[in-house]
Design an enzyme around this catalytic site. Sequence first.
Site, PDB file in Angstrom:
ATOM      1  N   ILE A 198       0.826  -1.200   0.000  1.00  8.95           N
ATOM      2  CA  ILE A 198       0.000   0.000   0.000  1.00  8.95           C
ATOM      3  C   ILE A 198       0.862   1.253   0.000  1.00  8.95           C
ATOM      4  O   ILE A 198       0.550   2.250  -0.669  1.00  8.95           O
ATOM      5  CB  ILE A 198      -0.946  -0.054   1.208  1.00  8.95           C
ATOM      6  CG1 ILE A 198      -1.960  -1.206   1.012  1.00  8.95           C
ATOM      7  CG2 ILE A 198      -1.664   1.264   1.433  1.00  8.95           C
ATOM      8  CD1 ILE A 198      -2.622  -1.689   2.280  1.00  8.95           C
ATOM      9  N   ASP A 199       1.957   1.226   0.746  1.00  7.58           N
ATOM     10  CA  ASP A 199       2.840   2.378   0.845  1.00  7.58           C
ATOM     11  C   ASP A 199       3.473   2.707  -0.507  1.00  7.58           C
ATOM     12  O   ASP A 199       3.472   3.863  -0.949  1.00  7.58           O
ATOM     13  CB  ASP A 199       3.930   2.077   1.880  1.00  7.58           C
ATOM     14  CG  ASP A 199       4.379   3.306   2.642  1.00  7.58           C
ATOM     15  OD1 ASP A 199       3.749   4.365   2.496  1.00  7.58           O
ATOM     16  OD2 ASP A 199       5.354   3.201   3.405  1.00  7.58           O
ATOM     17  N   ASP A 200       4.035   1.697  -1.166  1.00  5.09           N
ATOM     18  CA  ASP A 200       4.620   1.925  -2.484  1.00  5.09           C
ATOM     19  C   ASP A 200       3.587   2.444  -3.464  1.00  5.09           C
ATOM     20  O   ASP A 200       3.873   3.343  -4.265  1.00  5.09           O
ATOM     21  CB  ASP A 200       5.221   0.624  -3.024  1.00  5.09           C
ATOM     22  CG  ASP A 200       6.639   0.407  -2.534  1.00  5.09           C
ATOM     23  OD1 ASP A 200       7.572   0.779  -3.242  1.00  5.09           O
ATOM     24  OD2 ASP A 200       6.800  -0.124  -1.417  1.00  5.09           O
ATOM     25  N   HIS A 234       0.759   8.499   4.024  1.00  4.40           N
ATOM     26  CA  HIS A 234       1.093   8.531   2.599  1.00  4.40           C
ATOM     27  C   HIS A 234      -0.148   8.324   1.733  1.00  4.40           C
ATOM     28  O   HIS A 234      -0.284   8.937   0.669  1.00  4.40           O
ATOM     29  CB  HIS A 234       2.144   7.475   2.293  1.00  4.40           C
ATOM     30  CG  HIS A 234       3.465   7.751   2.944  1.00  4.40           C
ATOM     31  ND1 HIS A 234       4.386   6.765   3.217  1.00  4.40           N
ATOM     32  CD2 HIS A 234       4.019   8.906   3.388  1.00  4.40           C
ATOM     33  CE1 HIS A 234       5.446   7.307   3.795  1.00  4.40           C
ATOM     34  NE2 HIS A 234       5.239   8.603   3.904  1.00  4.40           N
TER      35      HIS A 234
END
Length: 672
Positions: free
Chosen positions: A408-410, A484
Amino acid sequence: MTATTDGSTGAMKPRAAAASEFAHQTNTPNANTNTTDVLDAARRATDRAVAHLLAKQDDQGWWKGDLETNVTMDAEDLLLRQFLGIQDEKTVGAAALFIRGEQRDDGTWATFYGGPGDLSTTIEAYVALRLAGDLPDAAHMERAAAWIRERGGIAASRVFTRIWLALFGWWKWDDLPELPPELIFLPPWFPLNIYDFGCWARQTIVPLTVVSAKRPVRPAPFALDELHTNARVPNPPKQLATPTSWEGAFQRLDKALHVYRKFAPARLRGAAMKRAARWIIERQENDGCWGGIQPPAVYSLIALHLLGYDLDHPVMRAGLESLDRFTVWREDGSRMIEACQSPVWDTCLATIALADAGVRPDDPALVKAADWMMREQIVRPGDWAVRRPELEPGGWAFEFHNDNYPDIDDTAEVVLALRRVAHPDRARAEETIERGVRWNLGMQSRNGAWAAFDADNTSPFPNRLPFCDFGEVIDPPSADVTAHVVEMLAVEGKAHDPRTRRGIEWLLGNQEPNGAWFGRWGVNYVYGTGSVVPALTAAGLPTAHPAIRRAVDWLESVQNDDGGWGEDLRSYRTADWAGRGASTASQTAWALLALLAAGEQEAKSVERGVAWLAETQREDGSWDEPYFTGTGFPWDFSINYNLYRQVFPLTALGRYVHGEPTFPDLGIREGT
């Protein structure tokens, strides 16, 4: 390649000249401070950093810095080769050279730069050097062995270390927690099923159930009596906790599983191991690795080998070759094993840094990076679909190949990067971005926040297993990832979407009493705060909001005397270390990103931080950073991302010079 740092491109807004009305009086530049000099120094540093970063781009469009962890990667690589019988003199010698070079004066090995000696790491390093031919009476080996004995010897080490030793008869399998392969049959709704574990733990545990069932022992080439406090009683019995405690309950469950092992139906156990093997093989990536990380790869190779897969089998051959690609050969002839590789993460952060530093949005370097990132989008389901079966794929992984586990972060950061690029194929870029946004929204957990890989991976049980005594084994939502995603959604014009608002509410409810936010994937409160404040202001929270002001106050209170910021990994264990540590380029940048987003452009703290970055920059435009500022497992497993020291300072300097980022017209509104 073109790069401008005078604010003249269409990609950036001019730097705000007015001081924030909320800036503290003590942070207002005094008469002796020359703001123009700081700004000029920042511009020069930005120019040098842009040139340095552009020169590091691969011809295919990606960036990747070395990913340093600790010598357990190298030690376990030698143990794996010993177990499989594939040692070669060059590899063993190069690995031993690296491991010796990382030993500290007291004979120990640490898990991060400047950290304390770690028992399990020291044991594994010692054993690897014994395999490489270092004798136990050598001075460096005697120092290590003495330190190990003083801290309880092998019996006090973590379970994973003792598993490696059990493979060679240096530890008894009976004295390890039981891990039955029948776990593979538990449905996703049942407690302690494999999907209750985080993806990294799940990929490790499934092959280890096979290893635990098989209990292999390869003849040990030497004894390890010198690593026991009492070689005649290597594993003194442990006292059971009270039955009414969780620890006591799970200890007794483990005892019951040891009894079950003796009576487990052979057909059921055989079927479980076959199912586990199929599960493992189905999740092997195109490059031969598993999950793009070292632990699942080595344990999967051992498990499949125990089930009859010979070393020439295509699955085994591809797996071994993938581990070789994790090798970094150094100028001194040593070799370091990366636990993972981070090209997608590094590329999206580098793209953001260059764009925010004034590189034109249609610059060929950025377009090439965008092309590569768009090709890396994952459009097939992975394990995340067990909890989200109706969700359309569309995320990005951290690595070159990890299609089963996009994160999810990427995905959020890739979208933020792609939005900064004026790609010539706008329709393709828009479709790619929209698909990523939909996937991120669909991975929101029930509490309104986002985790790294899974939704609602919050079972309280896995962490209580006696087997799980190292690192995190579940994947609950965190402030940094949630921030993010919120920032990305705000850029996408979704700041007022109910799902975004729930994420904002979660962030506000999880602010620490001191005004900081916990950093799950970076060290630590500086990283969390540096992630959350820009997200909240991007989503429309005014800089006067009490949560923003508390964060600013905390950051200014922990600024170092030299003007930078730093935080030691000990903050994961001791609150007194929060925001304390030697100044680093990446952590200084994180603090600056938060302060700039909070409207503190003219604050003395910002000028001092910017000046520190400019003064510590090398002539080639880079920064030095031996300290570990990345996190795998809080405290237990730390990471030095070698590109962090480049991308985050450049991003912070770019925003100081040019102001907050804007985005080329791809049919999306600026702001919210």
